[in-house]
Design a protein around this motif. Structure first.
Motif, PDB file in Angstrom:
ATOM      1  N   THR A  35       0.527  -1.416  -0.217  1.00  0.00           N
ATOM      2  CA  THR A  35       0.358  -0.617  -0.171  1.00  0.00           C
ATOM      3  C   THR A  35       1.043   1.306   0.393  1.00  0.00           C
ATOM      4  OG1 THR A  35      -1.929  -1.225   0.803  1.00  0.00           O
ATOM      5  CG2 THR A  35      -1.773   1.347   1.400  1.00  0.00           C
ATOM      6  N   ARG A  36       1.996   1.222   0.833  1.00  0.00           N
ATOM      7  CA  ARG A  36       2.828   2.742   1.079  1.00  0.00           C
ATOM      8  C   ARG A  36       3.360   2.494  -0.562  1.00  0.00           C
ATOM      9  NH1 ARG A  36       5.630   0.516   4.845  1.00  0.00           N
ATOM     10  NH2 ARG A  36       4.382   1.451   6.234  1.00  0.00           N
ATOM     11  N   ALA A  37       3.699   1.346  -1.280  1.00  0.00           N
ATOM     12  CA  ALA A  37       4.400   1.901  -2.786  1.00  0.00           C
ATOM     13  C   ALA A  37       3.498   2.745  -3.891  1.00  0.00           C
ATOM     14  CB  ALA A  37       5.120   0.280  -2.953  1.00  0.00           C
ATOM     15  N   LEU A  38       1.695   2.269  -3.311  1.00  0.00           N
ATOM     16  CA  LEU A  38       0.413   2.883  -3.988  1.00  0.00           C
ATOM     17  C   LEU A  38       0.373   4.319  -3.560  1.00  0.00           C
ATOM     18  CD1 LEU A  38      -0.973  -0.061  -4.007  1.00  0.00           C
ATOM     19  CD2 LEU A  38       0.134   0.324  -6.160  1.00  0.00           C
ATOM     20  N   LEU A  39       0.885   4.535  -2.688  1.00  0.00           N
ATOM     21  CA  LEU A  39       0.996   6.299  -2.295  1.00  0.00           C
ATOM     22  C   LEU A  39       1.564   6.982  -2.451  1.00  0.00           C
ATOM     23  CD1 LEU A  39      -0.942   5.389   0.966  1.00  0.00           C
ATOM     24  CD2 LEU A  39      -1.752   5.398  -1.090  1.00  0.00           C
ATOM     25  N   GLY A  40       1.302   8.648  -2.420  1.00  0.00           N
ATOM     26  CA  GLY A  40       2.552   9.102  -2.648  1.00  0.00           C
ATOM     27  C   GLY A  40       3.034  10.316  -2.314  1.00  0.00           C
ATOM     28  N   PRO A  41       3.392  11.317  -2.134  1.00  0.00           N
ATOM     29  CA  PRO A  41       3.817  12.719  -0.735  1.00  0.00           C
ATOM     30  C   PRO A  41       2.710  13.184  -0.884  1.00  0.00           C
ATOM     31  CG  PRO A  41       5.277  12.731  -2.235  1.00  0.00           C
ATOM     32  CD  PRO A  41       4.873  11.219  -3.061  1.00  0.00           C
ATOM     33  N   ALA A  42       1.986  13.058  -1.978  1.00  0.00           N
ATOM     34  CA  ALA A  42       1.544  14.971  -2.166  1.00  0.00           C
ATOM     35  C   ALA A  42      -0.194  14.529  -2.519  1.00  0.00           C
ATOM     36  CB  ALA A  42       0.967  15.762  -3.547  1.00  0.00           C
ATOM     37  N   ASP A  43      -0.538  12.966  -1.656  1.00  0.00           N
ATOM     38  CA  ASP A  43      -1.894  12.539  -1.974  1.00  0.00           C
ATOM     39  C   ASP A  43      -2.479  12.737  -0.333  1.00  0.00           C
ATOM     40  OD1 ASP A  43      -1.673  10.812  -3.991  1.00  0.00           O
ATOM     41  OD2 ASP A  43      -0.837   8.413  -3.503  1.00  0.00           O
ATOM     42  N   ARG A  44      -3.482  12.668  -0.621  1.00  0.00           N
ATOM     43  CA  ARG A  44      -4.830  12.723  -0.017  1.00  0.00           C
ATOM     44  C   ARG A  44      -5.904  11.018  -0.024  1.00  0.00           C
ATOM     45  NH1 ARG A  44      -8.428  16.444  -3.293  1.00  0.00           N
ATOM     46  NH2 ARG A  44      -7.130  15.586  -4.765  1.00  0.00           N
ATOM     47  N   VAL A  45      -5.424  10.814   2.161  1.00  0.00           N
ATOM     48  CA  VAL A  45      -5.782   9.446   1.804  1.00  0.00           C
ATOM     49  C   VAL A  45      -7.412   9.801   2.775  1.00  0.00           C
ATOM     50  CG1 VAL A  45      -5.457   7.409   2.612  1.00  0.00           C
ATOM     51  CG2 VAL A  45      -3.529   9.046   1.395  1.00  0.00           C
ATOM     52  N   LEU A  46      -7.550   8.870   3.260  1.00  0.00           N
ATOM     53  CA  LEU A  46      -9.080   8.766   3.012  1.00  0.00           C
ATOM     54  C   LEU A  46      -9.007   6.537   3.894  1.00  0.00           C
ATOM     55  CD1 LEU A  46     -12.035   8.853   4.744  1.00  0.00           C
ATOM     56  CD2 LEU A  46     -13.250   7.954   2.291  1.00  0.00           C
ATOM     57  N   GLU A  47      -8.960   6.818   4.473  1.00  0.00           N
ATOM     58  CA  GLU A  47      -9.481   4.920   5.718  1.00  0.00           C
ATOM     59  C   GLU A  47      -9.986   5.152   6.374  1.00  0.00           C
ATOM     60  OE1 GLU A  47      -7.351   1.649   8.719  1.00  0.00           O
ATOM     61  OE2 GLU A  47      -6.356   3.618   8.414  1.00  0.00           O
ATOM     62  N   LEU A  48     -11.194   4.133   5.385  1.00  0.00           N
ATOM     63  CA  LEU A  48     -12.757   3.508   5.783  1.00  0.00           C
ATOM     64  C   LEU A  48     -12.746   1.960   7.035  1.00  0.00           C
ATOM     65  CD1 LEU A  48     -14.524   3.890   2.840  1.00  0.00           C
ATOM     66  CD2 LEU A  48     -14.996   6.031   4.743  1.00  0.00           C
ATOM     67  N   GLY A  49     -12.981   1.873   8.344  1.00  0.00           N
ATOM     68  CA  GLY A  49     -13.160   0.949   9.967  1.00  0.00           C
ATOM     69  C   GLY A  49     -11.649   0.916  10.003  1.00  0.00           C
ATOM     70  N   CYS A  50     -11.213   2.137  10.718  1.00  0.00           N
ATOM     71  CA  CYS A  50      -9.373   2.398  10.894  1.00  0.00           C
ATOM     72  C   CYS A  50      -9.573   1.637  12.171  1.00  0.00           C
ATOM     73  CB  CYS A  50      -9.400   3.080  10.379  1.00  0.00           C
ATOM     74  SG  CYS A  50      -9.900   4.843  12.258  1.00  0.00           S
ATOM     75  N   GLY A  51     -10.575   1.364  12.534  1.00  0.00           N
ATOM     76  CA  GLY A  51     -10.405   0.193  14.171  1.00  0.00           C
ATOM     77  C   GLY A  51      -9.769   1.618  14.944  1.00  0.00           C
ATOM     78  N   THR A  52      -8.631   0.526  15.478  1.00  0.00           N
ATOM     79  CA  THR A  52      -7.589   2.067  16.351  1.00  0.00           C
ATOM     80  C   THR A  52      -6.458   2.366  16.436  1.00  0.00           C
ATOM     81  OG1 THR A  52      -6.518  -0.643  16.955  1.00  0.00           O
ATOM     82  CG2 THR A  52      -8.300   0.236  18.908  1.00  0.00           C
ATOM     83  N   GLY A  53      -6.888   2.595  14.614  1.00  0.00           N
ATOM     84  CA  GLY A  53      -5.611   3.451  13.931  1.00  0.00           C
ATOM     85  C   GLY A  53      -4.141   2.725  13.870  1.00  0.00           C
ATOM     86  N   THR A  54      -4.238   1.458  14.118  1.00  0.00           N
ATOM     87  CA  THR A  54      -2.466   0.462  13.520  1.00  0.00           C
ATOM     88  C   THR A  54      -2.210   1.493  12.183  1.00  0.00           C
ATOM     89  OG1 THR A  54      -2.899  -1.193  15.474  1.00  0.00           O
ATOM     90  CG2 THR A  54      -1.611  -0.984  13.808  1.00  0.00           C
ATOM     91  N   THR A  55      -3.117   1.043  11.786  1.00  0.00           N
ATOM     92  CA  THR A  55      -2.494   0.502   9.962  1.00  0.00           C
ATOM     93  C   THR A  55      -2.322   2.575   9.775  1.00  0.00           C
ATOM     94  OG1 THR A  55      -3.909  -0.856   8.886  1.00  0.00           O
ATOM     95  CG2 THR A  55      -3.349   0.483   7.525  1.00  0.00           C
TER      96      THR A  55
END
Length: 211
Positions: A35-55
């Motif tokens: 996943t990290r390899a697919l994201l860039g420094p200018a990206d705005r990211v949304l995580e759904l169902g993040c639980g207790t935030g580990t990821t």
């Protein structure tokens, strides 16, 4: 049963959940690396169902903004406790679902849903909502249990466990069916991978691009 019931279930389970060990740590690390390899420094990211935030705490340092959401206020409270101990400027936690977020289209470059889609009550509707939240050619990255591909005893036990409050709502679909729903919501699937390093795993890692 309703979304409010789901939130209460996860609120009750939140502290125990936070203490639980990751069953396949090596597989989880592979998912993070991919996943990290697919994201860039200018990206705005949304995580759904993040639980207790580990990821979220592992991935948010590498992007411009990272909004991590969960239906459970109890889960988000624990995530904020972790965040306070290790502040990351780009990261924010919020109690929300995909449907509850502001309807501004195209506000995220990537939406992540790990162990999420099997917990939503309207899979096609949620996928359409995710599509609307993404910018043009944005990525939706999912890794969720496909209960329909699991041991039939699990599928049989789920209704009884829900009835006594021992399980949340869980949708039953196969990996092939999930792929069809993702495509029908307006995505092209770029890859489907198996990140398990031990035992059987029915949680395909799917990368899809908004078309």
């Amino acid at each position: 049963m309703s979304i409010a019931n789901d939130a209460r279930f996860w609120d009750r389970a939140s502290r125990k959940y936070a203490k639980g060990a990751i069953a396949d740590q090596a597989g989880y690390e592979r998912t993070l690396d991919r996943t990290r390899a697919l994201l860039g420094p200018a990206d705005r990211v949304l995580e759904l169902g993040c639980g207790t935030g580990t990821t979220a705490l592992r991935l948010s340092s590498d992007v411009q903004t990272y909004l991590a959401t969960d239906v459970s206020p109890g889960m988000i409270a624990i995530a904020n406790e972790k965040h306070a101990a290790k502040p990351i400027p780009a990261l924010a936690f919020r109690t929300a679902t995909a449907e509850a977020l502001a309807p501004d289209a195209g506000q995220f470059n990537a939406v992540l849903g790990f162990s999420y889609l099997h917990l939503v009550r309207d899979l096609p509707g949620t996928l359409r909502r995710i599509h609307a939240l993404l910018a043009a050619e944005g990525l939706f990255i999912s890794k969720t249990p496909c209960v329909g591909d699991m041991n039939p005893l699990i599928r049989l036990a789920l209704p009884a466990m829900r009835a006594i409050g021992k399980a949340p709502y869980a949708g039953v679909f196969r990996a092939a069916e999930l792929s069809r729903h993702i495509h029908a919501a307006g995505f092209d699937i770029l890859t489907t991978e198996n990140h398990a390093t031990k035992g059987n795993d029915n949680r395909p890692y799917i990368v899809a691009r908004k078309r």
